[in-house]
Design a protein around this motif. Structure first.
Motif, mmCIF file in Angstrom:
data_model
loop_
_atom_site.group_PDB
_atom_site.id
_atom_site.type_symbol
_atom_site.label_atom_id
_atom_site.label_comp_id
_atom_site.label_asym_id
_atom_site.label_seq_id
_atom_site.Cartn_x
_atom_site.Cartn_y
_atom_site.Cartn_z
ATOM 1 N N ASN A 71 0.846 -1.181 0.000
ATOM 2 C CA ASN A 71 0.000 0.000 0.000
ATOM 3 C C ASN A 71 0.891 1.244 0.000
ATOM 4 O O ASN A 71 1.631 1.483 0.957
ATOM 5 C CB ASN A 71 -0.907 -0.018 1.231
ATOM 6 C CG ASN A 71 -1.888 1.120 1.248
ATOM 7 O OD1 ASN A 71 -1.889 1.965 0.346
ATOM 8 N ND2 ASN A 71 -2.727 1.144 2.256
ATOM 9 N N PRO A 72 0.831 2.077 -1.049
ATOM 10 C CA PRO A 72 1.716 3.251 -1.090
ATOM 11 C C PRO A 72 1.288 4.362 -0.137
ATOM 12 O O PRO A 72 2.048 5.289 0.096
ATOM 13 C CB PRO A 72 1.607 3.705 -2.549
ATOM 14 C CG PRO A 72 0.294 3.206 -3.007
ATOM 15 C CD PRO A 72 0.038 1.934 -2.254
ATOM 16 N N HIS A 73 0.094 4.286 0.424
ATOM 17 C CA HIS A 73 -0.378 5.338 1.320
ATOM 18 C C HIS A 73 -0.017 5.063 2.774
ATOM 19 O O HIS A 73 -0.391 5.810 3.652
ATOM 20 C CB HIS A 73 -1.900 5.491 1.184
ATOM 21 C CG HIS A 73 -2.319 5.811 -0.213
ATOM 22 N ND1 HIS A 73 -2.012 7.003 -0.830
ATOM 23 C CD2 HIS A 73 -2.988 5.079 -1.132
ATOM 24 C CE1 HIS A 73 -2.487 7.003 -2.043
ATOM 25 N NE2 HIS A 73 -3.092 5.845 -2.259
ATOM 26 N N ARG A 74 0.671 3.988 3.035
ATOM 27 C CA ARG A 74 1.055 3.641 4.401
ATOM 28 C C ARG A 74 2.570 3.751 4.539
ATOM 29 O O ARG A 74 3.306 3.370 3.630
ATOM 30 C CB ARG A 74 0.591 2.213 4.692
ATOM 31 C CG ARG A 74 0.764 1.823 6.111
ATOM 32 C CD ARG A 74 0.176 0.457 6.336
ATOM 33 N NE ARG A 74 0.429 0.119 7.722
ATOM 34 C CZ ARG A 74 -0.446 -0.437 8.491
ATOM 35 N NH1 ARG A 74 -1.605 -0.767 8.025
ATOM 36 N NH2 ARG A 74 -0.155 -0.711 9.732
ATOM 37 N N LYS A 75 3.032 4.250 5.672
ATOM 38 C CA LYS A 75 4.471 4.399 5.870
ATOM 39 C C LYS A 75 5.129 3.038 5.980
ATOM 40 O O LYS A 75 4.583 2.109 6.572
ATOM 41 C CB LYS A 75 4.755 5.193 7.134
ATOM 42 C CG LYS A 75 4.499 6.660 6.985
ATOM 43 C CD LYS A 75 5.012 7.411 8.172
ATOM 44 C CE LYS A 75 4.828 8.890 7.977
ATOM 45 N NZ LYS A 75 5.337 9.642 9.105
ATOM 46 N N LEU A 76 6.305 2.931 5.410
ATOM 47 C CA LEU A 76 7.046 1.687 5.427
ATOM 48 C C LEU A 76 8.203 1.836 6.408
ATOM 49 O O LEU A 76 9.027 2.734 6.271
ATOM 50 C CB LEU A 76 7.577 1.377 4.022
ATOM 51 C CG LEU A 76 8.368 0.114 3.866
ATOM 52 C CD1 LEU A 76 7.462 -1.100 4.097
ATOM 53 C CD2 LEU A 76 8.988 0.026 2.495
ATOM 54 N N HIS A 77 8.236 0.985 7.418
ATOM 55 C CA HIS A 77 9.294 1.028 8.413
ATOM 56 C C HIS A 77 10.214 -0.174 8.186
ATOM 57 O O HIS A 77 9.803 -1.315 8.354
ATOM 58 C CB HIS A 77 8.728 0.977 9.827
ATOM 59 C CG HIS A 77 7.840 2.137 10.139
ATOM 60 N ND1 HIS A 77 8.322 3.402 10.356
ATOM 61 C CD2 HIS A 77 6.497 2.239 10.238
ATOM 62 C CE1 HIS A 77 7.331 4.225 10.596
ATOM 63 N NE2 HIS A 77 6.207 3.546 10.524
ATOM 64 N N ILE A 78 11.439 0.101 7.804
ATOM 65 C CA ILE A 78 12.409 -0.960 7.594
ATOM 66 C C ILE A 78 13.273 -1.041 8.843
ATOM 67 O O ILE A 78 13.897 -0.062 9.240
ATOM 68 C CB ILE A 78 13.269 -0.674 6.350
ATOM 69 C CG1 ILE A 78 12.369 -0.612 5.117
ATOM 70 C CG2 ILE A 78 14.331 -1.735 6.196
ATOM 71 C CD1 ILE A 78 13.080 -0.196 3.869
ATOM 72 N N LEU A 79 13.297 -2.199 9.457
ATOM 73 C CA LEU A 79 14.059 -2.378 10.686
ATOM 74 C C LEU A 79 15.383 -3.070 10.376
ATOM 75 O O LEU A 79 15.432 -4.025 9.615
ATOM 76 C CB LEU A 79 13.254 -3.229 11.683
ATOM 77 C CG LEU A 79 11.906 -2.641 12.098
ATOM 78 C CD1 LEU A 79 11.175 -3.622 12.992
ATOM 79 C CD2 LEU A 79 12.103 -1.333 12.821
ATOM 80 N N PRO A 80 16.468 -2.601 10.966
ATOM 81 C CA PRO A 80 17.759 -3.250 10.732
ATOM 82 C C PRO A 80 17.853 -4.551 11.521
ATOM 83 O O PRO A 80 17.060 -4.832 12.417
ATOM 84 C CB PRO A 80 18.769 -2.223 11.254
ATOM 85 C CG PRO A 80 18.013 -1.455 12.277
ATOM 86 C CD PRO A 80 16.592 -1.426 11.801
ATOM 87 N N ASP A 81 18.854 -5.358 11.153
ATOM 88 C CA ASP A 81 19.088 -6.603 11.887
ATOM 89 C C ASP A 81 19.620 -6.297 13.282
ATOM 90 O O ASP A 81 20.075 -5.195 13.571
ATOM 91 C CB ASP A 81 20.103 -7.474 11.139
ATOM 92 C CG ASP A 81 19.510 -8.059 9.872
ATOM 93 O OD1 ASP A 81 18.265 -8.179 9.817
ATOM 94 O OD2 ASP A 81 20.277 -8.390 8.955
#
Length: 126
Positions: A36-46
């Motif tokens: 969904n492009p309208h939702r923020k994407l949170h990328i978590l590091p290892d």
């Protein structure tokens, strides 16, 4: 008062088959998925102490394009405002070009004969 007739296994099976046919008639298989492009994407590091080798992920240009389009401000996304609250401030360019020489909008501190007299009177009284 009529007693409820007990349904036998043949009738229960027929009802079940009919229900499955109705479900299959309206069921669609979706094979293309997207985020969904309208939702923020949170990328978590290892985790810092993990020994897992970092994965190399190929960049998906369609996803990156959709992500950047979703992060744009509304005036760049849409030609016209979608809601009434967006109408306020939709056109944010100034109506008059700003100039330091224009006296209509720039009120600098100026002194005249009256202000000079009042200033000298205030200094002498204190």
């Amino acid at each position: 008062m009529a007693a409820k007739e007990k349904i036998d296994l043949v009738h229960q099976n027929a009802i079940h088959v009919e229900m499955i046919r109705k479900e299959q008639r309206h069921q669609r298989l979706h094979t293309e998925f997207s985020i969904n492009p309208h939702r923020k994407l949170h990328i978590l590091p290892d985790k810092p102490m993990s020994r897992k080798v970092a994965e190399t992920v190929e960049e998906n240009s369609d996803f990156i394009k959709a992500f950047h389009e979703a992060r744009q401000e509304p005036t760049r996304k849409y030609a016209m405002p979608l809601t009434e609250s967006q109408e306020i401030g939709w056109v944010s360019t100034p109506l008059i070009p700003s100039s330091r020489d224009d006296n209509r909008l720039n009120y600098y501190r100026r002194s005249s004969d009256i202000t000079k007299h009042k200033e000298s009177a205030l200094r002498s009284s204190s």
